[in-house]
Motif scaffolding. Structure first.
Motif, PDB file in Angstrom:
ATOM      1  N   VAL A 193       0.829  -1.209   0.000  1.00 13.36           N
ATOM      2  CA  VAL A 193       0.000   0.000   0.000  1.00 13.36           C
ATOM      3  C   VAL A 193       0.862   1.256   0.000  1.00 13.36           C
ATOM      4  CG1 VAL A 193      -1.673   1.345   1.348  1.00 13.36           C
ATOM      5  CG2 VAL A 193      -1.969  -1.121   1.076  1.00 13.36           C
ATOM      6  N   ILE A 194       1.839   1.313   0.869  1.00  9.06           N
ATOM      7  CA  ILE A 194       2.633   2.538   0.953  1.00  9.06           C
ATOM      8  C   ILE A 194       3.491   2.734  -0.300  1.00  9.06           C
ATOM      9  CG2 ILE A 194       2.537   2.749   3.450  1.00  9.06           C
ATOM     10  CD1 ILE A 194       5.181   1.419   3.725  1.00  9.06           C
ATOM     11  N   HIS A 195       3.882   1.633  -0.939  1.00  6.19           N
ATOM     12  CA  HIS A 195       4.602   1.762  -2.206  1.00  6.19           C
ATOM     13  C   HIS A 195       3.653   2.248  -3.306  1.00  6.19           C
ATOM     14  CE1 HIS A 195       7.521   1.116  -5.328  1.00  6.19           C
ATOM     15  NE2 HIS A 195       6.607   0.411  -5.995  1.00  6.19           N
ATOM     16  N   ALA A 196       2.465   1.654  -3.381  1.00 10.17           N
ATOM     17  CA  ALA A 196       1.488   2.047  -4.410  1.00 10.17           C
ATOM     18  C   ALA A 196       1.063   3.502  -4.242  1.00 10.17           C
ATOM     19  CB  ALA A 196       0.273   1.128  -4.348  1.00 10.17           C
ATOM     20  N   GLU A 197       0.963   3.965  -3.008  1.00  2.15           N
ATOM     21  CA  GLU A 197       0.582   5.353  -2.745  1.00  2.15           C
ATOM     22  C   GLU A 197       1.789   6.303  -2.836  1.00  2.15           C
ATOM     23  OE1 GLU A 197      -2.395   6.529  -2.556  1.00  2.15           O
ATOM     24  OE2 GLU A 197      -3.470   4.635  -2.391  1.00  2.15           O
ATOM     25  N   ASP A 198       2.993   5.736  -2.900  1.00  2.64           N
ATOM     26  CA  ASP A 198       4.233   6.526  -2.932  1.00  2.64           C
ATOM     27  C   ASP A 198       4.286   7.504  -1.753  1.00  2.64           C
ATOM     28  OD1 ASP A 198       6.757   7.222  -3.884  1.00  2.64           O
ATOM     29  OD2 ASP A 198       5.965   8.800  -5.185  1.00  2.64           O
ATOM     30  N   ASN A 218      -2.368  13.179   2.420  1.00  2.00           N
ATOM     31  CA  ASN A 218      -1.768  11.871   2.148  1.00  2.00           C
ATOM     32  C   ASN A 218      -1.516  11.076   3.420  1.00  2.00           C
ATOM     33  OD1 ASN A 218      -1.770  12.554  -0.544  1.00  2.00           O
ATOM     34  ND2 ASN A 218       0.410  13.000  -0.632  1.00  2.00           N
ATOM     35  N   ASP A 219      -1.120  11.743   4.478  1.00  2.00           N
ATOM     36  CA  ASP A 219      -0.846  11.048   5.739  1.00  2.00           C
ATOM     37  C   ASP A 219      -2.106  10.364   6.266  1.00  2.00           C
ATOM     38  OD1 ASP A 219       1.893  11.971   5.878  1.00  2.00           O
ATOM     39  OD2 ASP A 219       1.053  13.936   6.343  1.00  2.00           O
ATOM     40  N   PHE A 220      -3.228  11.032   6.152  1.00  2.00           N
ATOM     41  CA  PHE A 220      -4.485  10.499   6.660  1.00  2.00           C
ATOM     42  C   PHE A 220      -5.055   9.427   5.730  1.00  2.00           C
ATOM     43  CE2 PHE A 220      -3.732  14.428   8.829  1.00  2.00           C
ATOM     44  CZ  PHE A 220      -4.064  14.115  10.129  1.00  2.00           C
ATOM     45  N   ILE A 221      -4.854   9.587   4.436  1.00  2.00           N
ATOM     46  CA  ILE A 221      -5.273   8.556   3.482  1.00  2.00           C
ATOM     47  C   ILE A 221      -4.554   7.243   3.806  1.00  2.00           C
ATOM     48  CG2 ILE A 221      -5.080   7.823   1.063  1.00  2.00           C
ATOM     49  CD1 ILE A 221      -5.468  10.826   0.318  1.00  2.00           C
ATOM     50  N   CYS A 222      -3.246   7.312   3.950  1.00  2.00           N
ATOM     51  CA  CYS A 222      -2.466   6.099   4.222  1.00  2.00           C
ATOM     52  C   CYS A 222      -2.783   5.518   5.598  1.00  2.00           C
ATOM     53  CB  CYS A 222      -0.978   6.382   4.069  1.00  2.00           C
ATOM     54  SG  CYS A 222      -0.477   6.566   2.350  1.00  2.00           S
ATOM     55  N   ALA A 223      -2.968   6.368   6.588  1.00  3.48           N
ATOM     56  CA  ALA A 223      -3.324   5.875   7.925  1.00  3.48           C
ATOM     57  C   ALA A 223      -4.619   5.078   7.868  1.00  3.48           C
ATOM     58  CB  ALA A 223      -3.449   7.040   8.903  1.00  3.48           C
ATOM     59  N   ALA A 224      -5.610   5.587   7.167  1.00  2.00           N
ATOM     60  CA  ALA A 224      -6.895   4.883   7.059  1.00  2.00           C
ATOM     61  C   ALA A 224      -6.729   3.553   6.335  1.00  2.00           C
ATOM     62  CB  ALA A 224      -7.914   5.764   6.336  1.00  2.00           C
ATOM     63  N   LYS A 225      -5.880   3.511   5.327  1.00  2.00           N
ATOM     64  CA  LYS A 225      -5.661   2.264   4.591  1.00  2.00           C
ATOM     65  C   LYS A 225      -4.917   1.237   5.455  1.00  2.00           C
ATOM     66  CE  LYS A 225      -6.103   4.318   0.084  1.00  2.00           C
ATOM     67  NZ  LYS A 225      -5.717   4.361  -1.313  1.00  2.00           N
ATOM     68  N   LEU A 226      -3.951   1.682   6.262  1.00  2.00           N
ATOM     69  CA  LEU A 226      -3.251   0.766   7.153  1.00  2.00           C
ATOM     70  C   LEU A 226      -4.184   0.227   8.228  1.00  2.00           C
ATOM     71  CD1 LEU A 226      -0.834   1.805   5.571  1.00  2.00           C
ATOM     72  CD2 LEU A 226       0.382   2.042   7.736  1.00  2.00           C
ATOM     73  N   ASP A 227      -5.060   1.078   8.729  1.00  2.00           N
ATOM     74  CA  ASP A 227      -6.053   0.628   9.710  1.00  2.00           C
ATOM     75  C   ASP A 227      -6.909  -0.495   9.132  1.00  2.00           C
ATOM     76  OD1 ASP A 227      -5.230   2.432  11.631  1.00  2.00           O
ATOM     77  OD2 ASP A 227      -6.891   3.842  11.282  1.00  2.00           O
ATOM     78  N   ALA A 228      -7.322  -0.354   7.876  1.00  2.00           N
ATOM     79  CA  ALA A 228      -8.172  -1.370   7.244  1.00  2.00           C
ATOM     80  C   ALA A 228      -7.437  -2.697   7.132  1.00  2.00           C
ATOM     81  CB  ALA A 228      -8.629  -0.895   5.870  1.00  2.00           C
ATOM     82  N   ILE A 229      -6.159  -2.649   6.778  1.00  2.00           N
ATOM     83  CA  ILE A 229      -5.360  -3.884   6.693  1.00  2.00           C
ATOM     84  C   ILE A 229      -5.294  -4.546   8.063  1.00  2.00           C
ATOM     85  CG2 ILE A 229      -3.023  -4.797   6.353  1.00  2.00           C
ATOM     86  CD1 ILE A 229      -2.729  -2.618   4.141  1.00  2.00           C
ATOM     87  N   PHE A 230      -5.004  -3.768   9.079  1.00  2.00           N
ATOM     88  CA  PHE A 230      -4.911  -4.314  10.437  1.00  2.00           C
ATOM     89  C   PHE A 230      -6.251  -4.904  10.879  1.00  2.00           C
ATOM     90  CE2 PHE A 230      -5.137  -3.855  15.068  1.00  2.00           C
ATOM     91  CZ  PHE A 230      -4.035  -4.602  15.430  1.00  2.00           C
ATOM     92  N   ASP A 231      -7.325  -4.153  10.673  1.00  2.00           N
ATOM     93  CA  ASP A 231      -8.646  -4.605  11.115  1.00  2.00           C
ATOM     94  C   ASP A 231      -9.101  -5.866  10.391  1.00  2.00           C
ATOM     95  OD1 ASP A 231      -8.698  -2.450  12.841  1.00  2.00           O
ATOM     96  OD2 ASP A 231     -10.034  -1.236  11.584  1.00  2.00           O
ATOM     97  N   GLN A 232      -8.764  -6.006   9.128  1.00  2.00           N
ATOM     98  CA  GLN A 232      -9.202  -7.152   8.354  1.00  2.00           C
ATOM     99  C   GLN A 232      -8.385  -8.411   8.630  1.00  2.00           C
ATOM    100  OE1 GLN A 232      -9.213  -5.994   4.232  1.00  2.00           O
ATOM    101  NE2 GLN A 232     -10.851  -4.524   4.518  1.00  2.00           N
TER     102      GLN A 232
END
Length: 116
Positions: free
Chosen positions: A63-68, A99-113
């Motif tokens: 995710v962090i690579h795709a979002e750069d 961008n910081d908040f976009i990535c934080a939300a995406k990392l949360d989803a990975i963790f939660d799932q």
């Protein structure tokens, strides 16, 4: 106000202007378990063991690579601390961007799932 789902649906884009303190406060309400520390948004993710910790790091790497948009990671046996800020804002002085908040939300989803 953005919520976590709205943030996850967005894609990181080049940012040159930092968010205001009010904008940061508003966006922090949309992401759970993140806090503001030394000008960065920070979350500590906890795991059962080192294998799960590394599995999380590998999952977020895509995710962090795709979002750069690459955070600071501190990885230990059963924890990963993630710290986001944006170096390119404020004329290169850094700060927080969308961008910081976009990535934080995406990392949360990975963790939660996968890790809850």
């Amino acid at each position: 106000m953005s919520n976590a789902a709205d943030l996850r649906a967005q894609k990181c884009q080049h940012q040159v202007t930092a968010l205001s303190a009010d904008e940061v406060s508003e966006r922090l309400q949309a992401i759970n378990n993140w806090s503001l520390q030394d000008g960065k948004i920070v979350r500590k993710f906890s795991f059962k063991n080192y294998y799960d910790t590394l599995a999380f790091v590998n999952a977020i790497a895509y995710v962090i690579h795709a979002e750069d948009h690459h955070p600071e990671l501190v990885v230990t046996y059963n924890q990963c601390v993630v710290k986001f800020d944006t170096h390119s804002v404020n004329g290169g002085k850094g700060g927080l961007s969308q961008n910081d908040f976009i990535c934080a939300a995406k990392l949360d989803a990975i963790f939660d799932q996968s890790f809850v």
